[in-house]
Write a protein that holds these residues in place. Structure first.
Motif, PDB file in Angstrom:
ATOM      1  N   ARG A 257       0.802  -1.223   0.000  1.00  9.59           N
ATOM      2  CA  ARG A 257       0.000   0.000   0.000  1.00  9.59           C
ATOM      3  C   ARG A 257       0.834   1.272   0.000  1.00  9.59           C
ATOM      4  O   ARG A 257       0.329   2.338  -0.339  1.00  9.59           O
ATOM      5  CB  ARG A 257      -0.960   0.008   1.183  1.00  9.59           C
ATOM      6  CG  ARG A 257      -0.317  -0.178   2.534  1.00  9.59           C
ATOM      7  CD  ARG A 257      -1.379  -0.248   3.630  1.00  9.59           C
ATOM      8  NE  ARG A 257      -0.806  -0.561   4.932  1.00  9.59           N
ATOM      9  CZ  ARG A 257      -0.613  -1.786   5.374  1.00  9.59           C
ATOM     10  NH1 ARG A 257      -0.926  -2.817   4.607  1.00  9.59           N
ATOM     11  NH2 ARG A 257      -0.089  -2.008   6.573  1.00  9.59           N
ATOM     12  N   ARG A 258       2.110   1.176   0.389  1.00 11.45           N
ATOM     13  CA  ARG A 258       2.948   2.377   0.387  1.00 11.45           C
ATOM     14  C   ARG A 258       3.132   2.927  -1.023  1.00 11.45           C
ATOM     15  O   ARG A 258       3.385   4.117  -1.200  1.00 11.45           O
ATOM     16  CB  ARG A 258       4.310   2.069   0.998  1.00 11.45           C
ATOM     17  CG  ARG A 258       4.265   1.812   2.505  1.00 11.45           C
ATOM     18  CD  ARG A 258       5.660   1.639   3.059  1.00 11.45           C
ATOM     19  NE  ARG A 258       5.645   1.445   4.509  1.00 11.45           N
ATOM     20  CZ  ARG A 258       6.736   1.278   5.243  1.00 11.45           C
ATOM     21  NH1 ARG A 258       7.928   1.284   4.650  1.00 11.45           N
ATOM     22  NH2 ARG A 258       6.639   1.104   6.551  1.00 11.45           N
ATOM     23  N   GLN A 259       3.022   2.052  -2.022  1.00 11.25           N
ATOM     24  CA  GLN A 259       3.192   2.507  -3.407  1.00 11.25           C
ATOM     25  C   GLN A 259       1.864   2.840  -4.079  1.00 11.25           C
ATOM     26  O   GLN A 259       1.845   3.189  -5.254  1.00 11.25           O
ATOM     27  CB  GLN A 259       3.925   1.437  -4.218  1.00 11.25           C
ATOM     28  CG  GLN A 259       5.331   1.153  -3.715  1.00 11.25           C
ATOM     29  CD  GLN A 259       6.090   0.240  -4.663  1.00 11.25           C
ATOM     30  OE1 GLN A 259       6.144   0.483  -5.861  1.00 11.25           O
ATOM     31  NE2 GLN A 259       6.677  -0.812  -4.126  1.00 11.25           N
ATOM     32  N   ILE A 260       0.769   2.718  -3.347  1.00  6.67           N
ATOM     33  CA  ILE A 260      -0.556   2.997  -3.900  1.00  6.67           C
ATOM     34  C   ILE A 260      -0.981   4.379  -3.435  1.00  6.67           C
ATOM     35  O   ILE A 260      -1.060   4.652  -2.236  1.00  6.67           O
ATOM     36  CB  ILE A 260      -1.567   1.926  -3.461  1.00  6.67           C
ATOM     37  CG1 ILE A 260      -1.082   0.540  -3.915  1.00  6.67           C
ATOM     38  CG2 ILE A 260      -2.945   2.222  -4.036  1.00  6.67           C
ATOM     39  CD1 ILE A 260      -1.939  -0.603  -3.426  1.00  6.67           C
ATOM     40  N   ALA A 261      -1.258   5.253  -4.400  1.00  9.08           N
ATOM     41  CA  ALA A 261      -1.483   6.665  -4.083  1.00  9.08           C
ATOM     42  C   ALA A 261      -2.885   6.949  -3.566  1.00  9.08           C
ATOM     43  O   ALA A 261      -3.099   7.976  -2.920  1.00  9.08           O
ATOM     44  CB  ALA A 261      -1.209   7.516  -5.326  1.00  9.08           C
TER      45      ALA A 261
END
Length: 733
Positions: free
Chosen positions: A117-121
Motif C-alpha cells: 500500500r505504500r506505493q498505492i497513491a
C-alpha cells in the motif's frame, strides 16, 4: 432509435474514471490484455490520450522504468495480473500507482495488494465494464465456449463457476446502466433435460451479485424518476427454431449467408474489392459499425425494403447530380449503381458506405436465388409456426420437405436445417425415419459424419428429436408452444410470407409490457409485495407517451424516464432476437437491452450441436487451459551497471585494442611474456613451421626458441623442408 446507448454509457464510464484520476496531471495508463480489448471496443486511443495520459502500456510486456511518473492501472482481478502488478511494485517501475479493477478483487488477492500500500497513491476503485457493447442496445461477452459449458454433459463440473462469471458480467451491465432490476427467469414446466434449471440458478447468482454491488457502491443505483427496471433471464432452450430459420431482415440474412468476420472485440468486417475495375482497385476489410448511418437505419428492415431504399436514395443522388448519371436512371440496377460508385472520388465517405451495402445486398440476393431460399424458407415458416401461409393447419408437410431434400440446388447445410426443423415440428420421429431423411438429403454418407449427431443432440436442449416407437403407449401429451402463434394477422405480401415466424423473445417482451407474462413460467427471484406496483404499472403512462406527437419523442427527459428491460440469453442469441428487442422498444416506448454470451448464426449453432457430446479435450475450452502466469521477464533482475574501464597508461600504443594478454594500448602487462621479435624478424615465406603450428602462429603467447628459426638447420630438417611448398605446407605425395 431513441434511448440510452450502452456504447456511450460504456465509453463514458471509462473516460470519466480516467479523467477523475489524472486530475490534470500527466500519468501513464497501464492495461492488461483483457482490459485493452474491452476499452478498445468503445474508446479511441486519442480520446484517452487527450485526458493527460502520456503513454498507454501493457502490464504483461517489457517496459522501461519510469520512476518520475505516476501510473493508472486499469486491470482485471486475476491472479496472474496481480503477480504482474506486484512485480512492478518490487521494481518500483513508477513513482506511485492508482488502481482501478474491472471487477471485485477476491480477498486473497486483495491482501497481497494491500501489503504494497505504500506505493498505492489512493484507495483502489472499481470500473464494471467487463463486457463488449456491440450496438446501442446489444451487449455480448464474446464467449462462444459458453454454449458447450452450459449444455455439454462432459462439462458439468464447470457450470457453477461459469454461471458465477456470467452473473458478474450481467451485473456489470446493470451497474453501467445504473439499474438494480427486479429479476425474473425462464422456468420450463415440463423440462426433462438437465439444463432446464440453468435460468433458475443464474438468476440466484445474479441477485447475489446485484446485492453485493449495492453494498460496495452506496451510490448504486443512482436516484432516478424511471420505473424500476426488469431483468429477464432465459436460455437458448426457450427457442430452438430461431437459430435454425432463414431470417430475411438485412442484418440476420447477411450474417447467415455472407462470410462476415467477427473480431475478438465484437467488431464485424466484410472483405470486398474497392474501386473494382479501376487501376487502383484493392481488396480491403470494410468494418460495419454503429457510425454507419445506412447500416443503423436498414439493418432490421426486410431485405426487399433494404434494397428498395438503397436504390431509391442513390437515384435521388443521381437526380441531384445529373452529370454523374451515364444512363437512364429508371434502368439503373444494383450492379449499375456499384459501377457508378467506382467513379465517385469526391464523395469518399458516402461512396464507401453505399459500396459496402450495395455489394453485400447484391451478394446476398445472388445466394438467395442460387440456392432456392424462397422455396426453402416457405417450408421453414410452416414448420416453425405450425401454420401455412393462409394461417391454417398445413397439409403434406413431409412431401414438401422430401422434395427440397432431393433438390440438388438446395445447399447441404440448408437440408440439415430443414431436417432439424422437421424433427422439432414433429416432436420426435423414429430413428429409421431420420435416417431416411438424411439419405434423401445425401447426408450422413460418410462414417465420420456428424449430421445425425447434430439432430440427436437437440435433446440436450430440451427438444425430443427421436422417439423409440411410432405409437407411444401411453401417448405423450402433445407439445404446446410456449407462445402460441398469431392466427389473426393476415400476411401482407409474398415477401413477408417468408417472415411469419417471430422469436419467442418478442412474445415474451410483449406479454411483459402488457402485464400478461405468466408468473409460473417466468417467476420472480424476489416476488413483489402484495399490493405493490407490478411490471405493467406504467403501461398506461407508456401508452400515453406513444400517442404523443413525434416532436415529443425527441424530448430527452421523456427518453430518460422510459422503463428499461434487460434480457439475458444464456447460450447465445440470434440477430432475429436482437431485431425483436429493438422493435418492442420502439412499439412499447421502453428501452430493451439484449445481453448474451455471444451471437449465434445458423452455421455456428449447427457446429455447436455436433460437438455437444464430444470429449472435453476436443472442445479446447478456455476454462480447461492452464492458469495464466505472469511473464518471466517481469521478475528478471536488472543487469548490473557496466564496470568503468581504466584510462590508458601514459605512453601507450594506439587507440586500438592490443593482442590477447596485452594491456590497454597494446602494451604487455608487467612480468608477462615478451613478443618473439627476433624470431619474427628472421621468418620468411619459405621458413618452416614454428613450434606452435604450420605457420608459426602459435608463438604469440609462448617464448619461441631461436634454433627453430635459425639460418642453418640439420640434414633431417633440410629433407623435410624439401617436401613442403612455398607456404610451408606439406606436399601431397
Amino acid at each position: 432509435m431513441d434511448g440510452v446507448s450502452i456504447i456511450k454509457e460504456h465509453q463514458k464510464s471509462i473516460i470519466d474514471i480516467i479523467r477523475n484520476t489524472t486530475r490534470g496531471d500527466w500519468k501513464v495508463l497501464v492495461l492488461d490484455e483483457n482490459t485493452e480489448k474491452i476499452i478498445n471496443a468503445t474508446v479511441n486511443e486519442d480520446d484517452i490520450l487527450n485526458h493527460n495520459i502520456a503513454n498507454i502500456e501493457r502490464i504483461e510486456e517489457r517496459r522501461e522504468p519510469n520512476p518520475t511518473m505516476d501510473a493508472i492501472y486499469v486491470i482485471s482481478p486475476q491472479p496472474h495480473i496481480v503477480d504482474c502488478l506486484m512485480a512492478d511494485f518490487e521494481r518500483r517501475r513508477y513513482r506511485s500507482a492508482f488502481l482501478i479493477w474491472t471487477g471485485v478483487l477476491p480477498d486473497t488477492l486483495a491482501r497481497r495488494v494491500d501489503a504494497a500500500r505504500r506505493q498505492i497513491a489512493a484507495p483502489p476503485q472499481n470500473l464494471f465494464v467487463d463486457f463488449y457493447p456491440r450496438e446501442s442496445h446489444l451487449i455480448a461477452f464474446q464467449d462462444p465456449s459458453s454454449f458447450q459449458v452450459l449444455y455439454n454433459p462432459m462439462c458439468n463440473d464447470l457450470v457453477a463457476r461459469h454461471l458465477t462469471t456470467l452473473a458478474q458480467k450481467v451485473a456489470a451491465v446493470c451497474h453501467t446502466l445504473g439499474e438494480a432490476p427486479k429479476i425474473r427467469y425462464y422456468s420450463p414446466q415440463t423440462a426433462t433435460h438437465e439444463a432446464g434449471v440453468l435460468s433458475f440458478h443464474l438468476a440466484r447468482f445474479l441477485q447475489t451479485e446485484i446485492d453485493r454491488l449495492q453494498k460496495l457502491d452506496p451510490n448504486f443505483p443512482p436516484q432516478t424518476t424511471r420505473p424500476q427496471s426488469i431483468l429477464l433471464i432465459t436460455d437458448r432452450s426457450m427457442d430452438l427454431m430461431a437459430p435454425l430459420l432463414h431470417e430475411f431482415s438485412y442484418q440476420s440474412f447477411i450474417h447467415d449467408v455472407l462470410p462476415l468476420k467477427e473480431q475478438p472485440n465484437g467488431k464485424i468486417t466484410y472483405k470486398m474489392v474497392v474501386n473494382e475495375g479501376l487501376p487502383n482497385a484493392e481488396e480491403t476489410d470494410s468494418e460495419i459499425t454503429e457510425r454507419d448511418k445506412l447500416w443503423v437505419e436498414n439493418r432490421h428492415k426486410h431485405m426487399a425494403d433494404t434494397i428498395e431504399r438503397l436504390m431509391k436514395e442513390f437515384k435521388s443522388f443521381i437526380a441531384k447530380n445529373p452529370n454523374f448519371a451515364g444512363k437512364n436512371e429508371n434502368e439503373t440496377s444494383l450492379n449499375d449503381i456499384r459501377d457508378m460508385l467506382a467513379g465517385l472520388p469526391q464523395f469518399q465517405e458516402m461512396k464507401a458506405a453505399y459500396s459496402l451495402h450495395l455489394t453485400m445486398s447484391q451478394e446476398a440476393m445472388n445466394i438467395f436465388q442460387k440456392f432456392k431460399l424462397s422455396e426453402v424458407a416457405s417450408v421453414e415458416q410452416t414448420l416453425a409456426t405450425g401454420l401455412d401461409e393462409d394461417l391454417k393447419k398445413p397439409k403434406n408437410v413431409l412431401d414438401q420437405v422430401v422434395r427440397l431434400l432431393d433438390d440438388p440446388a438446395v445447399a447441404p447445410t440448408d437440408r440439415l436445417r430443414l431436417i432439424a426443423l422437421y424433427a422439432l415440428y414433429r416432436d420426435g420421429m423414429i430413428d429409421q425415419d431420420l435416417l431416411r431423411l438424411l439419405w434423401h438429403a445425401s447426408l450422413q454418407r460418410a462414417r465420420d459424419s456428424t449430421d445425425k449427431v447434430a439432430i440427436e443432440n437437440l435433446e440436450l436442449l430440451g427438444a425430443r428429436p427421436l422417439k423409440t416407437q411410432l405409437k407411444e403407449v401411453p401417448p405423450r401429451q402433445s407439445h404446446q408452444p410456449l407462445f402460441p402463434p398469431n392466427t389473426k394477422t393476415a400476411v401482407e405480401s409474398e415477401e413477408y410470407a417468408l417472415s411469419r415466424f417471430e422469436p419467442a423473445v418478442k412474445h415474451m417482451l410483449e406479454d411483459l409490457c402488457s402485464g400478461t407474462l405468466d408468473q409460473t413460467c417466468f417467476p420472480y427471484v424476489i416476488p413483489p409485495q402484495a399490493g405493490g406496483p407490478s411490471d405493467d404499472a406504467f403501461q398506461t403512462q407508456g401508452s400515453l407517451r406513444s400517442a404523443a406527437p413525434r416532436w415529443a419523442s425527441a424530448n430527452r427527459r421523456q427518453v430518460e424516464n422510459r422503463q428499461r428491460i434487460i434480457v439475458f440469453m444464456a447460450g447465445g442469441a440470434t440477430y432475429s432476437e436482437a431485431r425483436a428487442c429493438y422493435e418492442v422498444s420502439e412499439k412499447q416506448n421502453r428501452d430493451v437491452y439484449l445481453v448474451t454470451s455471444h451471437m449465434l448464426t445458423p452455421a455456428k449453432f449447427i457446429d455447436d450441436l455436433r460437438l455437444l457430446k464430444s470429449d472435453r479435450r476436443r472442445l479446447q475450452l478456455p476454462m480447461d487451459e492452464p492458469p495464466k502466469k505472469a511473464p518471466a521477464h517481469l521478475f528478471e533482475r536488472p543487469a548490473p551497471p557496466p564496470q568503468q574501464v581504466r584510462p590508458p597508461q601514459p605512453g601507450g600504443g594506439g587507440a586500438g585494442g592490443g593482442a590477447p594478454g596485452m594491456g590497454m594500448g597494446g602494451q604487455m602487462p608487467p612480468g608477462g611474456p615478451r613478443p618473439p621479435t627476433k624470431a619474427l624478424g628472421a621468418m620468411t615465406l619459405s621458413s618452416g613451421p614454428g613450434p606452435g603450428g604450420p605457420s608459426g602462429g602459435g608463438g604469440g603467447h609462448e617464448r619461441t626458441s631461436s634454433s627453430a628459426t635459425g639460418a642453418s638447420v640439420g640434414d633431417d630438417k633440410e629433407k623435410k623442408k624439401k617436401k613442403r611448398n612455398i607456404f610451408g605446407m606439406k606436399k601431397d605425395k
